[in-house]
Design a protein around this motif. Structure first.
Motif, PDB file in Angstrom:
ATOM      1  N   ILE A   2       0.781  -1.142  -0.096  1.00  0.00           N
ATOM      2  CA  ILE A   2       0.102  -0.128  -0.124  1.00  0.00           C
ATOM      3  C   ILE A   2       0.816   1.195   0.016  1.00  0.00           C
ATOM      4  O   ILE A   2       1.709   1.456   0.659  1.00  0.00           O
ATOM      5  CB  ILE A   2      -0.822   0.112   1.355  1.00  0.00           C
ATOM      6  CG1 ILE A   2      -1.681  -1.220   1.498  1.00  0.00           C
ATOM      7  CG2 ILE A   2      -1.933   1.251   1.226  1.00  0.00           C
ATOM      8  CD1 ILE A   2      -2.487  -1.426   2.662  1.00  0.00           C
ATOM      9  N   SER A   4       0.854   5.496   0.074  1.00  0.00           N
ATOM     10  CA  SER A   4       0.159   7.022  -0.058  1.00  0.00           C
ATOM     11  C   SER A   4       1.096   7.986  -0.223  1.00  0.00           C
ATOM     12  O   SER A   4       2.242   7.768  -0.245  1.00  0.00           O
ATOM     13  CB  SER A   4      -0.156   6.943   1.402  1.00  0.00           C
ATOM     14  OG  SER A   4      -1.134   8.149   1.724  1.00  0.00           O
ATOM     15  N   LEU A  37      -2.032   7.532   5.394  1.00  0.00           N
ATOM     16  CA  LEU A  37      -2.172   6.149   4.792  1.00  0.00           C
ATOM     17  C   LEU A  37      -3.108   5.527   5.348  1.00  0.00           C
ATOM     18  O   LEU A  37      -4.077   4.857   4.761  1.00  0.00           O
ATOM     19  CB  LEU A  37      -0.758   5.550   4.717  1.00  0.00           C
ATOM     20  CG  LEU A  37      -0.777   3.890   4.282  1.00  0.00           C
ATOM     21  CD1 LEU A  37       0.529   3.587   3.529  1.00  0.00           C
ATOM     22  CD2 LEU A  37      -0.956   2.821   5.328  1.00  0.00           C
ATOM     23  N   LEU A  38      -3.370   5.295   6.656  1.00  0.00           N
ATOM     24  CA  LEU A  38      -4.168   4.600   7.535  1.00  0.00           C
ATOM     25  C   LEU A  38      -5.706   5.124   7.269  1.00  0.00           C
ATOM     26  O   LEU A  38      -6.474   4.403   7.064  1.00  0.00           O
ATOM     27  CB  LEU A  38      -4.161   4.775   9.094  1.00  0.00           C
ATOM     28  CG  LEU A  38      -2.726   3.849   9.555  1.00  0.00           C
ATOM     29  CD1 LEU A  38      -2.534   4.252  11.198  1.00  0.00           C
ATOM     30  CD2 LEU A  38      -2.986   2.650   9.307  1.00  0.00           C
ATOM     31  N   GLU A  40      -6.560   6.835   4.424  1.00  0.00           N
ATOM     32  CA  GLU A  40      -7.074   6.034   3.262  1.00  0.00           C
ATOM     33  C   GLU A  40      -7.535   4.863   3.131  1.00  0.00           C
ATOM     34  O   GLU A  40      -8.326   4.539   2.186  1.00  0.00           O
ATOM     35  CB  GLU A  40      -5.658   6.535   1.955  1.00  0.00           C
ATOM     36  CG  GLU A  40      -5.605   7.950   1.751  1.00  0.00           C
ATOM     37  CD  GLU A  40      -4.252   8.087   1.075  1.00  0.00           C
ATOM     38  OE1 GLU A  40      -4.100   9.314   0.780  1.00  0.00           O
ATOM     39  OE2 GLU A  40      -3.513   7.114   0.931  1.00  0.00           O
ATOM     40  N   GLN A  41      -6.973   4.145   4.120  1.00  0.00           N
ATOM     41  CA  GLN A  41      -7.531   2.833   4.043  1.00  0.00           C
ATOM     42  C   GLN A  41      -8.798   2.407   4.874  1.00  0.00           C
ATOM     43  O   GLN A  41      -9.189   1.401   5.317  1.00  0.00           O
ATOM     44  CB  GLN A  41      -6.527   1.585   4.651  1.00  0.00           C
ATOM     45  CG  GLN A  41      -5.226   1.525   3.745  1.00  0.00           C
ATOM     46  CD  GLN A  41      -5.574   1.026   2.443  1.00  0.00           C
ATOM     47  OE1 GLN A  41      -6.062   0.024   2.095  1.00  0.00           O
ATOM     48  NE2 GLN A  41      -5.008   2.118   1.376  1.00  0.00           N
ATOM     49  N   LYS A  83       1.652  -6.966   5.238  1.00  0.00           N
ATOM     50  CA  LYS A  83       0.486  -6.813   5.931  1.00  0.00           C
ATOM     51  C   LYS A  83       1.024  -6.983   7.702  1.00  0.00           C
ATOM     52  O   LYS A  83       1.788  -7.832   7.799  1.00  0.00           O
ATOM     53  CB  LYS A  83      -0.306  -7.939   5.845  1.00  0.00           C
ATOM     54  CG  LYS A  83      -1.568  -8.246   6.697  1.00  0.00           C
ATOM     55  CD  LYS A  83      -2.511  -8.924   6.044  1.00  0.00           C
ATOM     56  CE  LYS A  83      -2.012 -10.598   6.197  1.00  0.00           C
ATOM     57  NZ  LYS A  83      -2.887 -11.685   6.052  1.00  0.00           N
ATOM     58  N   ARG A 127      -9.237  -5.085   6.846  1.00  0.00           N
ATOM     59  CA  ARG A 127      -8.912  -4.053   5.867  1.00  0.00           C
ATOM     60  C   ARG A 127      -7.707  -4.574   5.387  1.00  0.00           C
ATOM     61  O   ARG A 127      -7.240  -4.548   4.036  1.00  0.00           O
ATOM     62  CB  ARG A 127      -9.006  -2.745   6.574  1.00  0.00           C
ATOM     63  CG  ARG A 127     -10.115  -1.968   6.806  1.00  0.00           C
ATOM     64  CD  ARG A 127     -10.614  -1.327   5.588  1.00  0.00           C
ATOM     65  NE  ARG A 127     -11.760  -0.681   5.699  1.00  0.00           N
ATOM     66  CZ  ARG A 127     -12.516   0.027   4.945  1.00  0.00           C
ATOM     67  NH1 ARG A 127     -12.235  -0.055   3.855  1.00  0.00           N
ATOM     68  NH2 ARG A 127     -13.571   0.842   5.125  1.00  0.00           N
ATOM     69  N   MET A 128      -6.513  -4.726   6.107  1.00  0.00           N
ATOM     70  CA  MET A 128      -5.340  -5.315   5.657  1.00  0.00           C
ATOM     71  C   MET A 128      -5.348  -6.661   4.951  1.00  0.00           C
ATOM     72  O   MET A 128      -4.662  -6.559   3.974  1.00  0.00           O
ATOM     73  CB  MET A 128      -4.381  -5.440   6.877  1.00  0.00           C
ATOM     74  CG  MET A 128      -4.036  -4.100   7.605  1.00  0.00           C
ATOM     75  SD  MET A 128      -3.057  -3.164   6.479  1.00  0.00           S
ATOM     76  CE  MET A 128      -4.181  -1.725   6.169  1.00  0.00           C
ATOM     77  N   ALA A 131      -6.365  -5.454   1.585  1.00  0.00           N
ATOM     78  CA  ALA A 131      -5.445  -4.487   0.800  1.00  0.00           C
ATOM     79  C   ALA A 131      -4.425  -5.458   0.140  1.00  0.00           C
ATOM     80  O   ALA A 131      -3.881  -5.373  -0.771  1.00  0.00           O
ATOM     81  CB  ALA A 131      -5.136  -3.508   1.731  1.00  0.00           C
TER      82      ALA A 131
END
Length: 134
Positions: A2, A4, A37-38, A40-41, A83, A127-128, A131
């Motif tokens: 991921i 950002s 970043l967090l 956006e997730q 992850k 979520r992770m 992703a």
């Protein structure tokens, strides 16, 4: 993986007597990158805190390659390569246009309000997993 992207403009207070960004000024920029970043997730840090989770820094390393100066517009690229399970490791690049100014890495642990190590909340893990599934 991921990634950002965040932008900051160097404030005068972030520079030293030489007109160069003080090395400690980069740490808040890394925090901007991490929290962006967090967010956006779908995992805003405020929500994690409200649920009783904290992500203290365990380790930080930085390499300064070129100076940034007052009023530069900088891009902070934040990357989560693996992850997270118990710890989250983030990598950062600070750029002025195409020019790489600094690189860094931070390691954070998940803890509860009492400071005990814990696993991330279930929705964070979900979520992770999503992703990193692709």
């Amino acid at each position: 993986m991921i990634t950002s992207r965040s932008e900051v403009t160097v404030r005068y207070a972030e520079t030293d007597m030489m007109g160069v960004v003080y090395h400690g000024s980069y740490l808040p920029w890394f925090e901007i990158g991490r929290t962006t970043l967090l967010r956006e997730q779908g995992l805003p840090y405020r929500s994690l805190e409200e649920m009783g989770y904290r992500l203290p820094v365990l380790e930080v390393t930085a390499k300064y390659l070129r100076p940034a100066v007052y009023d530069d517009t900088l891009t902070i690229l934040t990357t989560l390569r693996e992850k997270p399970v118990l710890r989250i490791v983030l990598e950062y690049e600070v750029r002025r246009g195409d020019e790489l100014l600094a690189t860094a890495k931070t390691t954070h642990a998940f803890i509860d309000r009492e400071g005990r190590p814990v696993r991330p909340p279930p929705h964070f893990a979900e979520r992770m997993n999503a992703a990193f599934a692709g």
